[in-house]
Design a protein around this motif. Structure first.
Motif, PDB file in Angstrom:
ATOM      1  N   VAL A  66      -1.124 -10.629  -4.370  1.00  0.00           N
ATOM      2  CA  VAL A  66      -1.082  -9.214  -3.921  1.00  0.00           C
ATOM      3  C   VAL A  66      -0.389  -8.996  -2.846  1.00  0.00           C
ATOM      4  CG1 VAL A  66      -2.848  -8.136  -2.637  1.00  0.00           C
ATOM      5  CG2 VAL A  66      -3.676  -9.276  -4.468  1.00  0.00           C
ATOM      6  N   GLN A  67      -0.064  -9.954  -1.752  1.00  0.00           N
ATOM      7  CA  GLN A  67       0.930  -9.538  -0.857  1.00  0.00           C
ATOM      8  C   GLN A  67       2.221  -9.222  -1.400  1.00  0.00           C
ATOM      9  OE1 GLN A  67      -0.284  -8.708   2.246  1.00  0.00           O
ATOM     10  NE2 GLN A  67      -2.348  -9.282   1.462  1.00  0.00           N
ATOM     11  N   GLN A  68       2.769 -10.074  -2.116  1.00  0.00           N
ATOM     12  CA  GLN A  68       3.897 -10.088  -2.978  1.00  0.00           C
ATOM     13  C   GLN A  68       4.205  -8.873  -3.693  1.00  0.00           C
ATOM     14  OE1 GLN A  68       4.559 -13.432  -5.385  1.00  0.00           O
ATOM     15  NE2 GLN A  68       4.185 -15.011  -3.700  1.00  0.00           N
ATOM     16  N   VAL A  69       3.060  -8.236  -4.135  1.00  0.00           N
ATOM     17  CA  VAL A  69       3.170  -7.028  -4.926  1.00  0.00           C
ATOM     18  C   VAL A  69       3.381  -5.834  -4.342  1.00  0.00           C
ATOM     19  CG1 VAL A  69       1.878  -5.614  -6.129  1.00  0.00           C
ATOM     20  CG2 VAL A  69       1.830  -7.675  -6.932  1.00  0.00           C
ATOM     21  N   PHE A  70       2.738  -5.829  -2.947  1.00  0.00           N
ATOM     22  CA  PHE A  70       2.857  -4.727  -1.980  1.00  0.00           C
ATOM     23  C   PHE A  70       4.318  -4.781  -1.244  1.00  0.00           C
ATOM     24  CE2 PHE A  70      -1.625  -4.237  -3.450  1.00  0.00           C
ATOM     25  CZ  PHE A  70      -1.486  -2.764  -3.426  1.00  0.00           C
ATOM     26  N   VAL A  71       4.745  -6.035  -0.849  1.00  0.00           N
ATOM     27  CA  VAL A  71       5.894  -5.818  -0.315  1.00  0.00           C
ATOM     28  C   VAL A  71       7.051  -5.655  -1.325  1.00  0.00           C
ATOM     29  CG1 VAL A  71       7.482  -7.617   0.676  1.00  0.00           C
ATOM     30  CG2 VAL A  71       5.177  -7.829   1.455  1.00  0.00           C
ATOM     31  N   ALA A  72       6.936  -6.199  -2.498  1.00  0.00           N
ATOM     32  CA  ALA A  72       7.899  -5.874  -3.590  1.00  0.00           C
ATOM     33  C   ALA A  72       7.893  -4.228  -3.840  1.00  0.00           C
ATOM     34  CB  ALA A  72       7.567  -6.447  -4.744  1.00  0.00           C
ATOM     35  N   ALA A  73       6.636  -3.545  -4.016  1.00  0.00           N
ATOM     36  CA  ALA A  73       6.438  -2.182  -4.101  1.00  0.00           C
ATOM     37  C   ALA A  73       7.372  -1.507  -2.972  1.00  0.00           C
ATOM     38  CB  ALA A  73       5.021  -1.741  -4.230  1.00  0.00           C
ATOM     39  N   TRP A  74       6.961  -1.592  -1.775  1.00  0.00           N
ATOM     40  CA  TRP A  74       7.723  -0.960  -0.794  1.00  0.00           C
ATOM     41  C   TRP A  74       9.142  -1.257  -0.826  1.00  0.00           C
ATOM     42  CZ3 TRP A  74       6.945   3.125   1.984  1.00  0.00           C
ATOM     43  CH2 TRP A  74       7.540   3.174   3.127  1.00  0.00           C
ATOM     44  N   CYS A  75       9.533  -2.447  -0.889  1.00  0.00           N
ATOM     45  CA  CYS A  75      11.055  -2.749  -1.022  1.00  0.00           C
ATOM     46  C   CYS A  75      11.719  -2.071  -2.249  1.00  0.00           C
ATOM     47  CB  CYS A  75      11.360  -4.170  -1.043  1.00  0.00           C
ATOM     48  SG  CYS A  75      10.772  -5.110   0.497  1.00  0.00           S
ATOM     49  N   GLY A  76      11.255  -1.884  -3.394  1.00  0.00           N
ATOM     50  CA  GLY A  76      11.613  -1.368  -4.304  1.00  0.00           C
ATOM     51  C   GLY A  76      11.110   0.030  -4.725  1.00  0.00           C
ATOM     52  N   ARG A  77      10.598   0.719  -3.778  1.00  0.00           N
ATOM     53  CA  ARG A  77      10.007   1.893  -3.816  1.00  0.00           C
ATOM     54  C   ARG A  77      10.932   3.027  -4.309  1.00  0.00           C
ATOM     55  NH1 ARG A  77      10.898   0.960   1.283  1.00  0.00           N
ATOM     56  NH2 ARG A  77      12.197   2.353   2.712  1.00  0.00           N
ATOM     57  N   SER A  78      12.238   3.000  -4.248  1.00  0.00           N
ATOM     58  CA  SER A  78      13.261   3.710  -4.991  1.00  0.00           C
ATOM     59  C   SER A  78      13.238   3.721  -6.366  1.00  0.00           C
ATOM     60  CB  SER A  78      14.678   3.604  -4.580  1.00  0.00           C
ATOM     61  OG  SER A  78      15.039   2.324  -4.761  1.00  0.00           O
ATOM     62  N   GLY A  79      12.604   2.462  -7.076  1.00  0.00           N
ATOM     63  CA  GLY A  79      12.702   2.558  -8.310  1.00  0.00           C
ATOM     64  C   GLY A  79      11.179   3.172  -8.947  1.00  0.00           C
ATOM     65  N   PHE A  80      10.389   3.626  -8.142  1.00  0.00           N
ATOM     66  CA  PHE A  80       9.163   4.260  -8.781  1.00  0.00           C
ATOM     67  C   PHE A  80       9.645   5.688  -9.217  1.00  0.00           C
ATOM     68  CE2 PHE A  80       5.296   6.832  -8.294  1.00  0.00           C
ATOM     69  CZ  PHE A  80       4.617   6.555  -8.853  1.00  0.00           C
ATOM     70  N   ARG A  81       9.115   6.066 -10.239  1.00  0.00           N
ATOM     71  CA  ARG A  81       9.244   7.446 -10.936  1.00  0.00           C
ATOM     72  C   ARG A  81       7.916   7.893 -11.523  1.00  0.00           C
ATOM     73  NH1 ARG A  81      13.459   6.574  -8.761  1.00  0.00           N
ATOM     74  NH2 ARG A  81      15.495   6.145  -9.775  1.00  0.00           N
ATOM     75  N   PRO A  82       7.318   8.773 -10.715  1.00  0.00           N
ATOM     76  CA  PRO A  82       6.124   9.352 -11.081  1.00  0.00           C
ATOM     77  C   PRO A  82       6.118  10.009 -12.334  1.00  0.00           C
ATOM     78  CG  PRO A  82       7.077  10.106  -8.972  1.00  0.00           C
ATOM     79  CD  PRO A  82       7.809   9.145  -9.183  1.00  0.00           C
ATOM     80  N   ASP A  83       7.273  10.308 -12.904  1.00  0.00           N
ATOM     81  CA  ASP A  83       7.234  11.262 -14.328  1.00  0.00           C
ATOM     82  C   ASP A  83       7.028  10.034 -15.455  1.00  0.00           C
ATOM     83  OD1 ASP A  83       9.855  10.170 -13.385  1.00  0.00           O
ATOM     84  OD2 ASP A  83      10.868  11.433 -14.878  1.00  0.00           O
ATOM     85  N   ARG A  84       7.176   8.710 -15.067  1.00  0.00           N
ATOM     86  CA  ARG A  84       7.430   7.596 -16.052  1.00  0.00           C
ATOM     87  C   ARG A  84       5.805   7.071 -16.129  1.00  0.00           C
ATOM     88  NH1 ARG A  84      12.840   4.202 -15.143  1.00  0.00           N
ATOM     89  NH2 ARG A  84      14.277   6.108 -15.644  1.00  0.00           N
ATOM     90  N   GLY A  85       5.115   7.218 -15.065  1.00  0.00           N
ATOM     91  CA  GLY A  85       3.790   6.839 -14.857  1.00  0.00           C
ATOM     92  C   GLY A  85       3.172   6.893 -13.732  1.00  0.00           C
ATOM     93  N   THR A  86       1.747   6.122 -13.512  1.00  0.00           N
ATOM     94  CA  THR A  86       1.189   6.615 -12.339  1.00  0.00           C
ATOM     95  C   THR A  86       1.253   5.431 -11.446  1.00  0.00           C
ATOM     96  OG1 THR A  86      -0.794   4.996 -12.994  1.00  0.00           O
ATOM     97  CG2 THR A  86      -0.865   7.361 -13.526  1.00  0.00           C
ATOM     98  N   LEU A  87       1.193   5.472 -10.315  1.00  0.00           N
ATOM     99  CA  LEU A  87       1.499   4.572  -9.189  1.00  0.00           C
ATOM    100  C   LEU A  87       0.642   3.163  -9.399  1.00  0.00           C
ATOM    101  CD1 LEU A  87       2.745   3.467  -6.647  1.00  0.00           C
ATOM    102  CD2 LEU A  87       1.040   4.755  -5.169  1.00  0.00           C
TER     103      LEU A  87
END
Length: 191
Positions: free
Chosen positions: A55-76
């Motif tokens: 869980v900790q790794q997921v949220f750290v990775a999500a914050w560090c990789g936030r530029s890779g999140f594309r809302p048009d491709r799927g939900t958070l």
């Protein structure tokens, strides 16, 4: 930031915070989706504590990789679960490596009960690093160190020219040295 009737911040608002690089995203997203990420990891790993680490790794990775999140491709939540799947797979792979290393160490210790644990670990590390070398370099170095052959004897045994044996030994040792230096830098925190 819009709140729902129960006072919680809505999914859309949390998603907007992430897209806008707003650090308030992390505690809100963690509070909202860590239970589902934890449940996924716990099911796959069968271990509560390992799941907490994921869980900790997921949220750290999500914050560090936030530029890779594309809302048009799927939900958070779907994006977070995708990260959770990868981190869970990494945890399972690490667990397998630990078990294999422990089994290898036990087997080596059984071969020579007088050999200390540090020596067993050294042998495992060297064997692993040798396995990463190209086949010919690995064979030349194994014959030199495990069979205690000279380079002339290695050339005679393998049929390779002496100069080729020397080149493979030199390149293999250089690769091992570079990997050891790189690993020492990672352990000490230096690049």
């Amino acid at each position: 930031m819009a709140a729902t009737a129960d006072g919680l911040v809505g999914d859309a608002a949390i998603t907007s915070l992430l897209v806008e690089d707003d650090e308030r995203w992390l505690p809100l997203a963690h509070r909202r989706w860590s239970p589902s990420v934890h449940a996924h990891a716990r099911r796959a790993l069968g271990d509560w504590r390992e799941a907490e680490d994921v869980v900790q790794q997921v949220f750290v990775a999500a914050w560090c990789g936030r530029s890779g999140f594309r809302p048009d491709r799927g939900t958070l939540p779907a994006w977070l679960l995708g990260i959770a799947r990868r981190k869970t797979a990494d945890a399972l792979t690490a667990r397998t490596r630990r078990r294999e290393a422990a089994a290898g160490a036990a087997a080596l210790a059984a071969d020579d009960p007088d050999e200390g644990p540090e020596r067993v670990v050294d042998r495992l590390v060297v064997a692993r690093e040798l396995s990463l070398l190209p086949r010919v370099q690995r064979e030349v170095l194994a014959l030199a160190y495990y069979a205690d052959l000279t380079q002339v004897q290695i050339a005679a045994r393998t049929g390779l020219p002496l100069g080729t044996v020397k080149s493979h030994a030199r390149r293999g040792m250089r690769s091992l040295r570079l990997r050891a230096a790189s690993a020492a830098g990672e352990v000490s925190g230096h690049p």
